[in-house]
Design a protein around this motif. Structure first.
Motif, PDB file in Angstrom:
ATOM      1  N   GLY A  27       0.808  -1.213   0.000  1.00  0.00           N
ATOM      2  CA  GLY A  27       0.000   0.000   0.000  1.00  0.00           C
ATOM      3  C   GLY A  27       0.841   1.264   0.000  1.00  0.00           C
ATOM      4  N   ASP A  28       0.343   2.300   0.660  1.00  0.00           N
ATOM      5  CA  ASP A  28       0.993   3.614   0.624  1.00  0.00           C
ATOM      6  C   ASP A  28       2.411   3.587   1.182  1.00  0.00           C
ATOM      7  N   ASP A  29       3.227   4.530   0.714  1.00  0.00           N
ATOM      8  CA  ASP A  29       4.613   4.635   1.155  1.00  0.00           C
ATOM      9  C   ASP A  29       4.683   4.955   2.645  1.00  0.00           C
ATOM     10  N   GLY A  30       5.688   4.401   3.311  1.00  0.00           N
ATOM     11  CA  GLY A  30       5.932   4.679   4.724  1.00  0.00           C
ATOM     12  C   GLY A  30       7.377   5.097   4.925  1.00  0.00           C
ATOM     13  N   LEU A  31       7.595   6.133   5.730  1.00  0.00           N
ATOM     14  CA  LEU A  31       8.952   6.613   5.999  1.00  0.00           C
ATOM     15  C   LEU A  31       9.527   5.818   7.175  1.00  0.00           C
ATOM     16  N   PHE A  32      10.462   4.937   6.859  1.00  0.00           N
ATOM     17  CA  PHE A  32      11.041   3.987   7.818  1.00  0.00           C
ATOM     18  C   PHE A  32      12.320   4.591   8.384  1.00  0.00           C
ATOM     19  N   ARG A  33      12.385   4.679   9.705  1.00  0.00           N
ATOM     20  CA  ARG A  33      13.559   5.274  10.352  1.00  0.00           C
ATOM     21  C   ARG A  33      14.328   4.211  11.112  1.00  0.00           C
ATOM     22  N   ILE A  34      15.637   4.211  10.950  1.00  0.00           N
ATOM     23  CA  ILE A  34      16.520   3.235  11.578  1.00  0.00           C
ATOM     24  C   ILE A  34      17.473   3.962  12.512  1.00  0.00           C
ATOM     25  N   GLY A  35      17.536   3.481  13.747  1.00  0.00           N
ATOM     26  CA  GLY A  35      18.407   4.101  14.735  1.00  0.00           C
ATOM     27  C   GLY A  35      19.600   3.242  15.077  1.00  0.00           C
ATOM     28  N   ASN A  36      19.761   2.990  16.370  1.00  0.00           N
ATOM     29  CA  ASN A  36      20.929   2.298  16.884  1.00  0.00           C
ATOM     30  C   ASN A  36      20.473   1.188  17.838  1.00  0.00           C
ATOM     31  N   THR A  37      21.403   0.461  18.409  1.00  0.00           N
ATOM     32  CA  THR A  37      21.033  -0.608  19.339  1.00  0.00           C
ATOM     33  C   THR A  37      20.704  -0.056  20.727  1.00  0.00           C
ATOM     34  N   THR A  38      20.941   1.232  20.940  1.00  0.00           N
ATOM     35  CA  THR A  38      20.500   1.926  22.150  1.00  0.00           C
ATOM     36  C   THR A  38      19.682   3.132  21.720  1.00  0.00           C
ATOM     37  N   ARG A  39      18.852   3.637  22.613  1.00  0.00           N
ATOM     38  CA  ARG A  39      18.021   4.795  22.282  1.00  0.00           C
ATOM     39  C   ARG A  39      18.884   6.030  22.028  1.00  0.00           C
ATOM     40  N   GLY A  40      18.373   6.898  21.129  1.00  0.00           N
ATOM     41  CA  GLY A  40      19.073   8.141  20.843  1.00  0.00           C
ATOM     42  C   GLY A  40      20.125   7.973  19.770  1.00  0.00           C
ATOM     43  N   GLY A  41      20.837   9.051  19.513  1.00  0.00           N
ATOM     44  CA  GLY A  41      21.875   9.034  18.493  1.00  0.00           C
ATOM     45  C   GLY A  41      21.328   9.335  17.110  1.00  0.00           C
ATOM     46  N   LYS A  42      22.214   9.380  16.160  1.00  0.00           N
ATOM     47  CA  LYS A  42      21.858   9.707  14.783  1.00  0.00           C
ATOM     48  C   LYS A  42      21.031   8.578  14.163  1.00  0.00           C
ATOM     49  N   THR A  43      20.039   8.954  13.359  1.00  0.00           N
ATOM     50  CA  THR A  43      19.209   7.973  12.669  1.00  0.00           C
ATOM     51  C   THR A  43      19.256   8.209  11.165  1.00  0.00           C
ATOM     52  N   GLU A  44      18.811   7.224  10.415  1.00  0.00           N
ATOM     53  CA  GLU A  44      18.686   7.346   8.965  1.00  0.00           C
ATOM     54  C   GLU A  44      17.295   6.876   8.557  1.00  0.00           C
ATOM     55  N   SER A  45      16.740   7.503   7.510  1.00  0.00           N
ATOM     56  CA  SER A  45      15.384   7.166   7.068  1.00  0.00           C
ATOM     57  C   SER A  45      15.366   6.801   5.592  1.00  0.00           C
TER      58      SER A  45
ATOM     59  N   TRP B 116      12.245   5.723   2.449  1.00  0.00           N
ATOM     60  CA  TRP B 116      10.840   5.467   2.110  1.00  0.00           C
ATOM     61  C   TRP B 116      10.693   4.017   1.673  1.00  0.00           C
ATOM     62  N   LEU B 117       9.764   3.307   2.304  1.00  0.00           N
ATOM     63  CA  LEU B 117       9.425   1.954   1.883  1.00  0.00           C
ATOM     64  C   LEU B 117       8.176   2.020   1.019  1.00  0.00           C
ATOM     65  N   HIS B 118       8.237   1.384  -0.144  1.00  0.00           N
ATOM     66  CA  HIS B 118       7.136   1.384  -1.099  1.00  0.00           C
ATOM     67  C   HIS B 118       6.433   0.027  -1.097  1.00  0.00           C
ATOM     68  N   SER B 119       5.262  -0.014  -1.674  1.00  0.00           N
ATOM     69  CA  SER B 119       4.505  -1.253  -1.762  1.00  0.00           C
ATOM     70  C   SER B 119       5.323  -2.309  -2.499  1.00  0.00           C
ATOM     71  N   GLY B 120       5.463  -3.472  -1.889  1.00  0.00           N
ATOM     72  CA  GLY B 120       6.254  -4.545  -2.490  1.00  0.00           C
ATOM     73  C   GLY B 120       7.662  -4.651  -1.959  1.00  0.00           C
ATOM     74  N   ASP B 121       8.096  -3.683  -1.143  1.00  0.00           N
ATOM     75  CA  ASP B 121       9.430  -3.759  -0.536  1.00  0.00           C
ATOM     76  C   ASP B 121       9.415  -4.768   0.611  1.00  0.00           C
ATOM     77  N   VAL B 122      10.539  -5.464   0.775  1.00  0.00           N
ATOM     78  CA  VAL B 122      10.685  -6.441   1.857  1.00  0.00           C
ATOM     79  C   VAL B 122      11.979  -6.132   2.610  1.00  0.00           C
TER      80      VAL B 122
ATOM     81  N   ARG C  52      -1.570   1.864   4.543  1.00  0.00           N
ATOM     82  CA  ARG C  52      -0.433   0.951   4.403  1.00  0.00           C
ATOM     83  C   ARG C  52      -0.630  -0.250   5.307  1.00  0.00           C
ATOM     84  N   VAL C  53      -0.333  -1.421   4.783  1.00  0.00           N
ATOM     85  CA  VAL C  53      -0.300  -2.640   5.580  1.00  0.00           C
ATOM     86  C   VAL C  53       1.152  -3.094   5.682  1.00  0.00           C
TER      87      VAL C  53
END
Length: 200
Positions: free
Chosen positions: A135-153, A155-161, A191-192
Motif C-alpha cells: 500500500g501507501d509509502d511509509g517513511l522507515f527510520r533506523i536508529g541504533n542498538t541503544t536509544r538516541g543518536g543519529k538515525t537514517e530514514s 521510504w518503503l514502497h509497496s512490495g518492498d521487503v 499501508r499494511v
C-alpha cells in the motif's frame, strides 16, 4: 530488484510485483475476516495509532499488563494460519527451514505512525524478523542498538521487503509517517505492514 543494506537492514526494493502484492492482499482479507483488526493500548493506557491483527501460532498484543505474544485474538478465537503466500516470501528472503510463528499485521491510516522500538519479545534473537510493505509509502527510520543518536530514514514502497537479522536484529526502528495516495493497492488507501517472527 535492488537490495540496499542500511545499518545491517537488508532492504529488497520492489521485491513483490503488482500481481504478487494483490495475491497477498487477497490472502490477508481472509485472515482479517476471521481475526478482525483491533487497536491495542500501550502499557501506559494510550491507544496505538495503528490497528492490528495477526496470523500464526501467536499474535502480538499490548495492554496495561505490557507487551507480549498471545495464542488467541481478543475475541477468544485462535489466530488463523499464516497464508502460504506470506510464508513463501519468508522462505525466499531468509533461506531458513524454520518457519515464523507469528505474522503481525499492522494497518496504518494517514495519521498513523510507529515510534522507535526494538523487537525483543521473542525467545531467541538469532532468528531474523522479516517485514513486508503493502500500500501507501511509509517513511522507515533506523536508529541504533541503544536509544538516541543519529538515525537514517528511507521510504518503503509497496512490495518492498526488509530483513532485520544479525547486527540489525535489536536495532531501534520505526515509521514516522505515511504518504497518502501513493498506492492504489488497498481499496481504502493506507499501508499494511506484515512482520514475520520466530517467537519460541
Amino acid at each position: 530488484m535492488t537490495v540496499l543494506r542500511l545499518r545491517g537492514f537488508d532492504i529488497h526494493k520492489g521485491y513483490l510485483d503488482a500481481v504478487a502484492q494483490q495475491q497477498l492482499v487477497t490472502a490477508l482479507r481472509n485472515v482479517v475476516v476471521r481475526a478482525p483488526l483491533f487497536r491495542p493500548d500501550t502499557p501506559y493506557g494510550k491507544p496505538m495509532s495503528v490497528r492490528m491483527t495477526a496470523a500464526g501460532k501467536y499474535g502480538w498484543f499490548s495492554d496495561r499488563k505490557g507487551y507480549r505474544y498471545v495464542e488467541a485474538h481478543p475475541s477468544g478465537r485462535p489466530w488463523p494460519a499464516i497464508p502460504e503466500e506470506v510464508l513463501a516470501v519468508w522462505e525466499a528472503v531468509t533461506g531458513l527451514d524454520r518457519q515464523p510463528e507469528c505474522c503481525l499485521i499492522n494497518y496504518y491510516g494517514p495519521e498513523a505512525r510507529m515510534g522507535m522500538h526494538q523487537d525483543r519479545d521473542e525467545a531467541d534473537f538469532s532468528w531474523p524478523v522479516v517485514s513486508i510493505s503493502l500500500g501507501d509509502d511509509g517513511l522507515f527510520r533506523i536508529g541504533n542498538t541503544t536509544r538516541g543518536g543519529k538515525t537514517e530514514s528511507i521510504w518503503l514502497h509497496s512490495g518492498d521487503v526488509v530483513v532485520m537479522g544479525g547486527e540489525a536484529r535489536l536495532t531501534y526502528h520505526g515509521v514516522d509517517r505515511i504518504k497518502p495516495g501513493t498506492s492504489t493497492l488497498l481499496e481504502k488507501g493506507g499501508r499494511v505492514n506484515l512482520t514475520l517472527r520466530v517467537v519460541d
